[in-house]
Scaffold this motif. Structure first.
Motif, PDB file in Angstrom:
ATOM      1  N   ALA A   1       0.804  -1.225   0.000  1.00  0.00           N
ATOM      2  CA  ALA A   1       0.000   0.000   0.000  1.00  0.00           C
ATOM      3  C   ALA A   1       0.837   1.275   0.000  1.00  0.00           C
ATOM      4  CB  ALA A   1      -0.924  -0.022   1.210  1.00  0.00           C
TER       5      ALA A   1
ATOM      6  N   MET B   1      -2.045   6.972   1.030  1.00  0.00           N
ATOM      7  CA  MET B   1      -3.378   6.370   0.992  1.00  0.00           C
ATOM      8  C   MET B   1      -4.306   6.944   2.070  1.00  0.00           C
ATOM      9  SD  MET B   1      -3.308   3.930  -1.397  1.00  0.00           S
ATOM     10  CE  MET B   1      -4.190   2.433  -1.028  1.00  0.00           C
TER      11      MET B   1
ATOM     12  N   THR C   1      -5.716   1.750   5.602  1.00  0.00           N
ATOM     13  CA  THR C   1      -5.134   1.129   4.408  1.00  0.00           C
ATOM     14  C   THR C   1      -3.764   0.533   4.674  1.00  0.00           C
ATOM     15  OG1 THR C   1      -4.357   3.324   3.853  1.00  0.00           O
ATOM     16  CG2 THR C   1      -6.321   2.529   2.673  1.00  0.00           C
ATOM     17  N   ASP C   2      -3.069   1.044   5.660  1.00  0.00           N
ATOM     18  CA  ASP C   2      -1.810   0.437   6.100  1.00  0.00           C
ATOM     19  C   ASP C   2      -1.583   0.853   7.544  1.00  0.00           C
ATOM     20  OD1 ASP C   2       0.423   2.589   6.339  1.00  0.00           O
ATOM     21  OD2 ASP C   2      -0.462   3.066   4.408  1.00  0.00           O
TER      22      ASP C   2
END
Ligand code: EPU
Length: 425
Positions: free
Chosen positions: A122, A339, A375-376
């Motif tokens: 990501a 992200m 997302t991460d």
């Protein structure tokens, strides 16, 4: 699946203990595979990345005991008398890229290894070209087939003098591990100088290697034919400390972070002092005091250590979204580590991207509740920070990302006065 719910608006006040460092634990656990002797590693954090790695090394032949020292940290007693399997499968390497580093002990002790290519992630493409070029120069035969790196050696690997194009943390770890078991003198130049490199080098020295210059860009390693067991303690997690320091800057309040040295977050300290935060260095702890609600906008650029860490970039962006003016954040380590931007925008942040730079038009009280998605790992921490100051209730989905690198984050924040809970949705 669990989600995190946060009701924003509370000050943070109190003290917490900073856990053992994720990014120091992972290479140190892998380094234990370099010897057939017993290794004790103390202050292992209770993180899913650690458990993913333990699952992998068990499949390679390690036997270990995890002893719960208090309610969170562990002592790991590990021994790998024999490498039984030389394969690191896609499933585990994909979940956690650091697994790729097992290639070093596998090739050294088994003579050949088959390790999955980690693939993209990501935060960027994250190539492995430096690893492969080092192995080739040392004399290993490399084939890439069916998504795997197959490495083998005919004769012993030879010591090399290698200059990195970029001071990669992982490649420096890998080089230290592999050269420690190659007889002769190996040199790595333009090496990473992160504190985690120092921890690994100290461990390898205790195991019998002779490493000099760690903590500088030129490291000289005199390897030996056999490494021995040792007893070592994982240092505290500077990124966890930095995340909490950013959290209290956003919410206001007073926080004591125990078991951490201010030197490890010097770059963050220098930046935060410009936002009118008082940071005191006490004996083996740090106190952060934020009295007023004014957060000045500041431009930053991520850099290798001792520069501003990329691992605090997302969290810093959440703070800047809430500041009283315009700032820019340039990400120079990973090309796609943005992200979190869209998720922060969903919470009311005014953030746009131009190449590797984020332009943030900060506004006090602009953040509000929204359902958002992690997302991460560090992106999820930035959403938690935003949730702590947002109006209303923020719901963060996919929080398994946060468990990779933050030990009991909701428990720690609640003990400081936040209103955050993990619920099964
Ligand atoms: N790179 C290459 N070729 C290579 C290896 C790296 O081009 O063969 C590039 C990467 O693509 C990246 C740069 O070098 O652009 C730096 O990456 P580095 O190798 O230093 O990163 P890493 O070792 O994969 C570790 C941490 C990361 C942290 C970075 C940078 C661990 C387990 N991971 O990754 O931590 O962001 O160093 O400090 O130590 C995190 O904890 O959230 C995290 C991502």
């Amino acid at each position: 699946m669990d989600i995190i719910q946060i009701k924003g608006g509370n000050f943070l006040e109190g003290e917490i203990n900073i856990s053992g460092s994720k990014n120091a634990s992972l290479p140190m656990i892998i380094a234990s595979l370099l010897t057939e002797d017993k290794i004790k590693i103390r202050n292992i954090p209770n993180l899913s990345d650690v458990f993913t790695l333990l699952k992998l090394i068990k499949s390679l032949g390690s036997e270990f005991e995890l002893i719960n020292e208090d309610n969170s940290t562990y002592k790991l007693i590990i021994q790998t008398k024999k490498i039984k399997s030389n394969i690191a499968p896609y499933d585990l390497v994909r979940k956690m890229r650091a697994s790729f580093w097992v290639l070093a002990p596998l090739i050294l002790r088994y003579g050949e290894a088959k390790v999955s290519l980690p693939g993209g992630c990501a935060i960027g493409t994250r190539p492995i070209n430096f690893y492969l070029s080092i192995l080739k120069k040392m004399g290993a035969l490399i084939k890439i087939k069916d998504g795997y790196v197959k490495a083998s050696i005919k004769n012993n690997l030879k010591p090399i003098n290698y200059k990195l194009d970029f001071p990669s943390v992982g490649v420096t770890h890998f080089f230290l591990m592999i050269s420690s078991l190659i007889e002769g003198e190996s040199i790595i130049r333009n090496a990473a100088i992160e504190p985690e490199i120092i921890s690994l080098a100290e461990m390898l020295n205790k195991m019998g290697a002779k490493i000099k210059g760690y903590g500088t860009s030129k490291i000289v390693i005199k390897g030996c034919s056999k490494l021995k067991g040792t007893d070592i303690t994982i240092p505290s997690d500077r990124i966890e400390a930095g995340t909490f320091a950013l959290a209290v800057t956003a919410t206001g309040g007073k926080l004591k972070l125990k078991s951490i040295n201010i030197k490890e977050i010097e770059a963050l300290k220098n930046v935060l002092q410009n936002t009118d935060v008082e940071i005191k260095s006490l004996e083996n702890s740090i106190e952060i005091i934020k009295k007023n609600g004014v957060i000045h906008p500041i431009d930053i650029e991520t850099k290798p250590y001792p520069g501003f860490p990329t691992d605090l970039q997302a969290q810093f962006m959440a703070l800047m979204a809430y500041s009283n003016g315009k700032s820019k954040i340039k990400e120079t380590i990973f090309e796609n580590r943005f992200m979190h931007v869209q998720e922060l925008v969903r919470m009311g942040g005014d953030i746009s991207l131009a190449g590797n730079t984020a332009i943030i038009k900060g506004k006090k009280d602009c953040l509000h509740s929204a359902p958002v998605m992690a997302t991460d790992l560090r992106a999820s921490a930035s959403l938690v920070l935003a949730g702590l100051v947002a109006r209303g209730e923020t719901k963060i989905d996919r929080i398994y990302h946060i468990d990779r690198g933050y030990e009991r984050i909701e428990e720690k924040l609640n003990s400081l006065g936040a209103n955050i809970e993990r619920v099964n949705a």
